[in-house]
Scaffold this active site. Structure first.
Site, PDB file in Angstrom:
ATOM      1  N   GLU A  43       0.829  -1.203   0.000  1.00 57.46           N
ATOM      2  CA  GLU A  43       0.000   0.000   0.000  1.00 57.46           C
ATOM      3  C   GLU A  43       0.872   1.265   0.000  1.00 57.46           C
ATOM      4  O   GLU A  43       1.826   1.382   0.765  1.00 57.46           O
ATOM      5  CB  GLU A  43      -0.886   0.003   1.245  1.00 57.46           C
ATOM      6  CG  GLU A  43      -1.766   1.242   1.397  1.00 57.46           C
ATOM      7  CD  GLU A  43      -2.480   1.297   2.742  1.00 57.46           C
ATOM      8  OE1 GLU A  43      -3.542   1.910   2.805  1.00 57.46           O
ATOM      9  OE2 GLU A  43      -1.954   0.723   3.729  1.00 57.46           O
ATOM     10  N   LYS A 114      -9.876   2.128  -1.937  1.00 57.95           N
ATOM     11  CA  LYS A 114     -10.015   1.595  -0.573  1.00 57.95           C
ATOM     12  C   LYS A 114     -11.313   2.072   0.079  1.00 57.95           C
ATOM     13  O   LYS A 114     -11.606   3.273   0.119  1.00 57.95           O
ATOM     14  CB  LYS A 114      -8.806   2.053   0.248  1.00 57.95           C
ATOM     15  CG  LYS A 114      -8.729   1.496   1.664  1.00 57.95           C
ATOM     16  CD  LYS A 114      -7.439   1.986   2.319  1.00 57.95           C
ATOM     17  CE  LYS A 114      -7.266   1.485   3.734  1.00 57.95           C
ATOM     18  NZ  LYS A 114      -6.006   2.008   4.332  1.00 57.95           N
ATOM     19  N   CYS A 149      -5.177  -2.965   3.465  1.00 51.73           N
ATOM     20  CA  CYS A 149      -4.782  -2.644   4.839  1.00 51.73           C
ATOM     21  C   CYS A 149      -5.955  -2.663   5.834  1.00 51.73           C
ATOM     22  O   CYS A 149      -6.420  -3.720   6.217  1.00 51.73           O
ATOM     23  CB  CYS A 149      -4.053  -1.302   4.844  1.00 51.73           C
ATOM     24  SG  CYS A 149      -3.023  -1.014   6.311  1.00 51.73           S
TER      25      CYS A 149
END
Length: 261
Positions: A43, A114, A149
């Protein structure tokens, strides 16, 4: 399928363009030296996941400099490439934490914004917009679901990806060292409860004073750890067997007993 996870170190003293070139070289190396079919990066490796004050200045369009270098790397190596994520500048909206997936021809086949932003009303949570779409991609003989994440803490996202056909998950991350135990626990939990591979690729180094956990990990559909890195820059290479997913789901058909959706 052979997959390589590149746990690249993010050094604030290394220029971003230099790190892009180095990452591209590492991508090509996985094909040449290890025969990788799929390569995964972490990321926000161009900027650092916790370098919030740099996000606005370092933001780039979807087809910006990272896109160009990674598309060339994927095509040059002839691999499927999850190029980690970038700070994407949408000309008609906010910034996004956006993952890029390229085919072996260098074509951008999917992008994932995300969904769950970290920060508790600070940092990423206020600087970036939230994605709204569950994203899967078919690469060779596996269907991969995409997460990033903090998404790991939200199991409903991964169940939604399984309903969309996912047999494995690709999760780039910039996970802090002080919560490394959670990283290991959550990656294994997402694998066990969904009977799917989890390929979770973290960063090494320190982002804006935040020490990174590293410890990239690959977990199989039964929850067994196939490979795990240490805290420093490292590459993991593992074999993925699509039949292993089908066999696990057939021999222990827990997903068929779901009652709540």
């Amino acid at each position: 399928m052979r997959a390589s996870l590149i746990q690249i170190a993010v050094d604030p003293d290394e220029p971003v363009n230099s790190r892009r070139r180095r990452a591209a070289s590492l991508v090509r190396e996985q094909r040449e030296r290890h025969g990788a079919d799929l390569v995964v990066l972490p990321e926000l490796w161009p900027t650092g996941a916790f370098a919030y004050t740099s996000f606005v200045d370092e933001a780039e369009p979807l087809e910006g400099p990272t896109y160009e270098v990674m598309a060339e790397a994927a095509a040059g190596a002839g691999v499927w490439l999850h190029a980690g994520s970038i700070v994407e500048r949408d000309p008609e909206g906010p910034l996004y934490n956006t993952s890029l997936v390229f085919s072996p021809d260098g074509e951008l086949v999917r992008a994932y914004r995300k969904i769950h932003r970290f920060g508790f009303d600070t940092g990423e949570a206020v600087l970036m917009g939230a994605g709204e779409e569950l994203v899967t991609v078919r690469a060779a003989d596996l269907t991969f679901g995409l997460g990033t994440c903090y998404d790991l803490r939200f199991p409903e996202l991964f169940r939604g990806l399984v309903d969309a056909g996912a047999q494995a998950f690709l999760v780039p991350a910039g996970w802090p060292a002080r919560r490394r135990d959670h990283w290991t626990l959550l990656t294994r939990a997402r694998a066990v409860e969904n009977q799917a591979y989890v390929l979770a690729c973290g960063t090494a180094g320190t982002h804006a004073g935040m020490e990174q956990a590293g410890h990239s990990i690959v977990v199989d559909p039964w929850g067994e750890v196939l490979a795990e890195a240490g805290p420093a820059e490292e590459v993991l290479t593992v074999e993925l067997d699509p039949a292993r997913v089908a066999k696990t789901r057939e021999q222990f058909p827990a997903l068929k007993d779901r009652r709540l959706r």
